[in-house]
Design a protein around this motif. Structure first.
Motif, PDB file in Angstrom:
ATOM      1  N   ASP A 334       0.921  -1.255  -0.028  1.00  0.00           N
ATOM      2  CA  ASP A 334      -0.015  -0.008   0.098  1.00  0.00           C
ATOM      3  C   ASP A 334       0.721   1.245   0.069  1.00  0.00           C
ATOM      4  O   ASP A 334       2.055   1.223   0.473  1.00  0.00           O
ATOM      5  N   TYR A 335       0.325   2.161  -0.492  1.00  0.00           N
ATOM      6  CA  TYR A 335       1.102   3.498  -0.392  1.00  0.00           C
ATOM      7  C   TYR A 335       1.017   4.143   1.151  1.00  0.00           C
ATOM      8  O   TYR A 335      -0.051   3.865   1.806  1.00  0.00           O
ATOM      9  N   GLU A 336       1.866   4.817   1.630  1.00  0.00           N
ATOM     10  CA  GLU A 336       1.617   5.578   2.875  1.00  0.00           C
ATOM     11  C   GLU A 336       1.965   6.891   2.581  1.00  0.00           C
ATOM     12  O   GLU A 336       3.305   7.208   2.203  1.00  0.00           O
ATOM     13  N   ALA A 368       6.040  -6.437   4.133  1.00  0.00           N
ATOM     14  CA  ALA A 368       7.226  -6.760   3.258  1.00  0.00           C
ATOM     15  C   ALA A 368       7.640  -5.542   2.279  1.00  0.00           C
ATOM     16  O   ALA A 368       8.363  -5.601   1.287  1.00  0.00           O
ATOM     17  N   ASN A 369       6.814  -4.305   2.823  1.00  0.00           N
ATOM     18  CA  ASN A 369       7.245  -3.233   1.940  1.00  0.00           C
ATOM     19  C   ASN A 369       8.640  -2.606   2.048  1.00  0.00           C
ATOM     20  O   ASN A 369       9.386  -2.826   3.098  1.00  0.00           O
TER      21      ASN A 369
ATOM     22  N   PHE B  32       6.183  12.323  -6.337  1.00  0.00           N
ATOM     23  CA  PHE B  32       5.173  11.214  -5.989  1.00  0.00           C
ATOM     24  C   PHE B  32       5.710  10.274  -4.724  1.00  0.00           C
ATOM     25  O   PHE B  32       5.347   9.989  -3.713  1.00  0.00           O
ATOM     26  N   PHE B  36       4.257   9.846  -1.085  1.00  0.00           N
ATOM     27  CA  PHE B  36       3.847   8.761  -0.588  1.00  0.00           C
ATOM     28  C   PHE B  36       5.049   7.643  -0.680  1.00  0.00           C
ATOM     29  O   PHE B  36       5.653   7.604  -1.583  1.00  0.00           O
ATOM     30  N   VAL B  37       5.026   6.940   0.536  1.00  0.00           N
ATOM     31  CA  VAL B  37       5.952   5.869   0.486  1.00  0.00           C
ATOM     32  C   VAL B  37       5.186   4.830  -0.495  1.00  0.00           C
ATOM     33  O   VAL B  37       4.122   4.414  -0.472  1.00  0.00           O
ATOM     34  N   GLN B  38       6.264   4.418  -1.317  1.00  0.00           N
ATOM     35  CA  GLN B  38       5.627   3.462  -2.538  1.00  0.00           C
ATOM     36  C   GLN B  38       5.078   2.105  -2.042  1.00  0.00           C
ATOM     37  O   GLN B  38       5.478   1.735  -0.776  1.00  0.00           O
ATOM     38  N   LYS B  39       4.280   1.819  -2.944  1.00  0.00           N
ATOM     39  CA  LYS B  39       3.766   0.160  -2.416  1.00  0.00           C
ATOM     40  C   LYS B  39       4.620  -0.991  -2.961  1.00  0.00           C
ATOM     41  O   LYS B  39       4.444  -2.131  -2.505  1.00  0.00           O
ATOM     42  N   ASN B  40       5.949  -0.601  -3.353  1.00  0.00           N
ATOM     43  CA  ASN B  40       6.678  -1.918  -3.420  1.00  0.00           C
ATOM     44  C   ASN B  40       6.962  -2.847  -2.679  1.00  0.00           C
ATOM     45  O   ASN B  40       7.512  -2.221  -1.424  1.00  0.00           O
ATOM     46  N   THR B  41       7.083  -3.813  -2.837  1.00  0.00           N
ATOM     47  CA  THR B  41       7.304  -5.040  -1.659  1.00  0.00           C
ATOM     48  C   THR B  41       8.317  -5.638  -2.295  1.00  0.00           C
ATOM     49  O   THR B  41       8.908  -5.607  -3.369  1.00  0.00           O
TER      50      THR B  41
END
Lengths: 450, 385
Positions: A334-336, A368-369, B32, B36-41
């Motif tokens: 998810d975005y934060e 897991a981000n 961006f 926002f901290v991105q959603k990459n895992t």
């Protein structure tokens, strides 16, 4: 002569979801699999085709370059499928158990009365040889080699790791037989590394080994760290390592003349409803193990192994060859909003830049981000704090990045494998893929020097 | 927040390669990721990663610079009204407001020029925009005298970012501290505008300085043999000097933030001070003139010594990277800074040159530490064999 090694460097990640001391029988898996991908650098050659009937201990495939190393089926049944990936790479050999528990017959004997060759051949034929890894490089041991020493760590210090005393408390005789067998393989010693808390446990009572204790945060339980303290290796040295689980398998083989791949794993992680221990079998299907065990309110990531070194698996995947643990954590895709600037009362961190340092909780849920983008090395002095060895990790990694074989050798690539530097990757501000880089370096060492 | 996120997500396809607005890709990406901290895992390696990233690291350094910045703004006004002889009649907020209005354009020029270049380089290279300039962009104004013309700030920033950093490959690859490159560039390219007594005080419209006000920095005074320093004013920061470096108190607050969060390296800070003290004491012992006889501790609160030790020498990229190396590196910075300052009056600001010099030598220091490590490890293996 027992020595005590006290290590200060390292870090314990306080994750939520450690297994309680509860043991349950997992439902019998609908299928099991052996995964060649669990062995870095292995080129598998298949010995069976789909639909073949196999007994427990029958070979499924072997190492192309060391054809005497067999990988055998953990159960009796039918070979259901050979799963291939890109470029027809073999990923999984899946066996569907028939429930008959038929076993191949091997020699039943007291290993201390057997010769080195007899022990070795029995391990090779039964498919237990692949449990032996060699250092340097952390790859399959070669049957032709004679290692200087054999080192076994009797505890796992990784996040949420199972308690080995709990797992193996009833396996004392198998452990001892296992040690008697493998001590035939070396001309040196068999070293066993204990945590201070194990002073009166099952491992402390084993004979025919030299026991040392290691205290300190993770990675104190890593066998690589223990080797660097008791018998440091250089270019010409060779040390073999095994897990206690492998000792148990080997012990059972010599005690009964059959392979018995049943094992106990820990089901852990913040998304598991009731973290506990499960009795199952080597290479069991994940879906059968985690079914109805997880919370299911967020997107979950299932990891075979621990959060630092494990492999991401799906429901239809299988337990890893060396893994003693399943960890389920939130995926966190998810975005934060402005996450990097938040005070971070809830954000567990190895750094001191979050308020969670001032209001520490006991356990945290981590997902897991990546929590940031990948960058060049900027911060210095960060990795050293997590590696209790006299190695300069960043300089080693830079040597790998420029493919400087001499420098890699000098800076200690013989002494480390991925798991030893995993904490550096976790804590890295620049999100550098430490473990991938290290494996690349090891691969080029093997390619250059053989 | 949702609307903002939707905006970024919707516009994302339009800045991808081949799309119409691809030239805005680095700009889109940087805003961006800032919002926002991105959603990459995690795809490989460890499954969990620390919450810290380079944005937070740099953000904390900027935070640590804020006290020095605020104190610097106040001092700009204080010096101005002091030169006019109007300190008694001007209120606190008027003094601060004057400084704020003087300093703000410098900061804006530094950030606009620097980040503009960073965006262009990130676009060309196909990288994400690096956060390094968030700190450099703040450091550059703080090491400038207030009367530096804005165009010079712009030119120096461009020089620092391009020649000091991007030619080496960007943040993490540079040899020298970019902010000091900017300062040194101006110092050598425009010596007439960057030294003397008139640049330190914003004195536009001041015909005649008030009595007792020369505008000279304590270091310039000391070089002339005039060493009766008002130590309290120097510590608080009410002396002429570059915008952010006058207040030792504010810098100490910044140092506390850096050390408590572990972002700034305390070993470098401490060893720099120790080096400075060592050299100061040595000069005191062998003093043949008034400047050499100046009490050693006064060196720590005048000029750019404190600022350099806390914010410049500790730049992890251009400093020594090994732990032992950091002690040597810092100590030599302290020694050289005081030595250059006192012995060579042509370069009143020894700190800048000392740090740039040691930036240059840091890889050499590291080389010897690494060789030591290699030999030690080799010996250990031989012993155990």
């Amino acid at each position: 002569m027992s020595k005590h090694f006290k290590m200060k460097r390292g870090f314990n990640i306080r994750l939520k979801g450690a297994a309680q001391a509860v043991l349950e029988d997992a439902p019998a898996p609908k299928s099991v699999a052996v995964k060649p991908t669990d062995f870095p650098g292995l080129t598998p050659k298949l010995s069976v085709k789909a639909d073949a009937q196999v007994k427990a201990g029958d070979a499924l495939f072997f190492d192309k370059y060391n054809p005497e190393i067999l990988f055998t089926s953990p159960v009796s049944g039918t070979v259901q499928a050979v799963v291939r990936g890109e470029r027809r790479k073999v990923l999984e050999i899946v066996v569907e158990p028939d429930g008959k528990n038929e076993h191949c017959e091997f020699t039943k004997a007291d290993p201390s009365k057997l010769s080195r060759e007899e022990v070795r051949d029995q391990l090779l034929k039964s498919g237990l040889w692949p449990f032996i890894k060699q250092r340097p490089y952390g790859v399959l041991a070669k049957p032709a080699d004679v290692p200087g020493n054999i080192v076994i760590s009797a505890f796992d210090s990784a996040p949420l790791a199972p308690d080995y005393e709990f797992l193996f408390s009833k396996e004392k005789s198998a452990l001892q037989t296992g040690i008697d067998a493998i001590s035939k393989l070396t001309e040196g010693k068999v070293y066993l590394g204990l945590a201070p808390a194990q002073a009166s446990g099952v491992f402390a009572s084993l004979k025919n080994v030299e026991t040392n204790t290691f205290s300190g945060p993770h990675p104190a339980g890593n066998v690589g760290v223990q080797i660097s303290k008791v018998c440091p290796i250089g270019k010409t040295d060779l040390v073999w390592t095994l897990t206690p689980q492998a000792l148990v398998f080997i012990g059972r083989l010599f005690e009964t003349g059959k392979v018995d791949f049943s094992k106990t794993i820990a089901l852990t992680g913040s998304e598991v409803k009731a973290p506990k221990y499960l009795k199952t079998i080597h290479g069991a299907r994940i879906g059968d193990l985690v079914k109805e065990q997880t919370q299911g309110d967020v997107k979950e990531r299932i990891i075979s192994g621990n959060v630092l070194t494990g492999t991401k698996v799906e429901q239809d995947g299988y337990l890893g060859y060396f893994d003693q643990q399943l960890t389920v954590i939130p995926e966190g895709d998810d975005y934060e909003f402005m996450g990097w600037a938040a005070p971070g009362v809830d954000k567990f961190s190895a750094s001191k830049t979050f308020f969670s340092k001032l209001l520490p909780k006991k356990e945290y849920v981590l997902n897991a981000n990546l929590h940031g983008g990948e960058r060049a090395f900027v911060v210095s002095g960060q990795y050293e704090k997590f590696l209790p060895m006299d190695i300069l990790p960043v300089h080693l990694l830079k040597a790998i990045l420029v493919n400087d074989i001499d420098k890699m050798e000098q800076l200690g690539i013989y002494e480390v494998v991925e798991e030893d530097l995993a904490l550096c990757e976790y804590a890295c501000t620049s999100k550098i893929k430490v473990q991938d880089i290290l494996r690349e370096g090891i691969n080029s060492m093997i390619k250059e020097l053989g | 927040m949702k609307a903002l996120r939707n905006f970024f997500e919707k516009t994302k396809p339009h800045v991808q390669k081949g799309a119409k607005y691809h030239w805005l890709h680095s700009t889109h990406d940087s805003f961006f990721t800032l919002a926002f901290v991105q959603k990459n895992t995690s795809k490989s390696g460890t499954h969990i990663h620390d919450y810290i990233d380079l944005k937070r690291t740099m953000g904390i350094v900027v935070l640590a610079l804020v006290p020095a910045l605020l104190m610097g703004m106040f001092n700009v006004g204080y010096q101005h009204f002091g030169a006019l002889g109007q300190l008694e009649t001007t209120g606190f907020f008027d003094i601060f407001l004057f400084g704020l209005l003087k300093v703000l354009p410098v900061i804006i020029v530094s950030y606009v020029v620097g980040l503009g270049i960073e965006f262009i380089f990130a676009q060309i290279r196909g990288h994400e925009v690096n956060e390094g300039f968030l700190v450099s962009g703040m450091l550059i104004p703080l090491v400038m005298p207030i009367n530096t013309p804005l165009w010079m700030i712009g030119v120096a920033t461009a020089f620092a970012v391009i020649i000091g950093k991007e030619v080496f490959g960007g943040t993490g690859m540079n040899i020298w501290n970019p902010a000091l490159v900017a300062r040194a560039f101006l110092f050598f390219a425009y010596p007439a505008q960057m030294s003397g007594d008139s640049v330190w005080i914003s004195a536009s419209g001041i015909g005649q300085m008030a009595d007792g006000f020369t505008g000279a920095t304590p270091m310039a005074e000391a070089a002339l043999g005039n060493t009766d320093l008002n130590a309290w004013n120097a510590f608080i920061g009410l002396i002429p000097g570059s915008i952010g470096e006058t207040s030792t108190l504010a810098i100490l607050i910044g140092a506390a933030i850096l050390i408590l969060t572990g972002i700034g390296n305390w070993k470098i800070m401490l060893s720099t001070v120790l080096g400075g003290v060592f050299m100061g004491v040595l000069l005191n012992i062998f003093a043949v003139n008034a400047y050499m006889a100046m009490p050693f501790w006064e060196h720590l609160i005048i000029g750019g010594f404190a600022f350099g030790a806390v914010f410049m020498a500790t730049d992890p990229v251009s400093a020594a990277q090994t732990e032992k190396g950091k002690w040597i590196y810092g100590f030599l910075i302290g020694v050289l800074a005081i030595l250059i300052r006192v012995v060579n009056p042509a370069y009143p600001e020894g700190m800048m040159l000392a740090i740039l010099l040691m930036n240059t030598f840091a890889p050499l220091i590291d080389h010897y530490i690494i060789q030591g490590n290699i030999k030690r490890r080799l010996k250990r293996v031989q012993q155990s064999a």
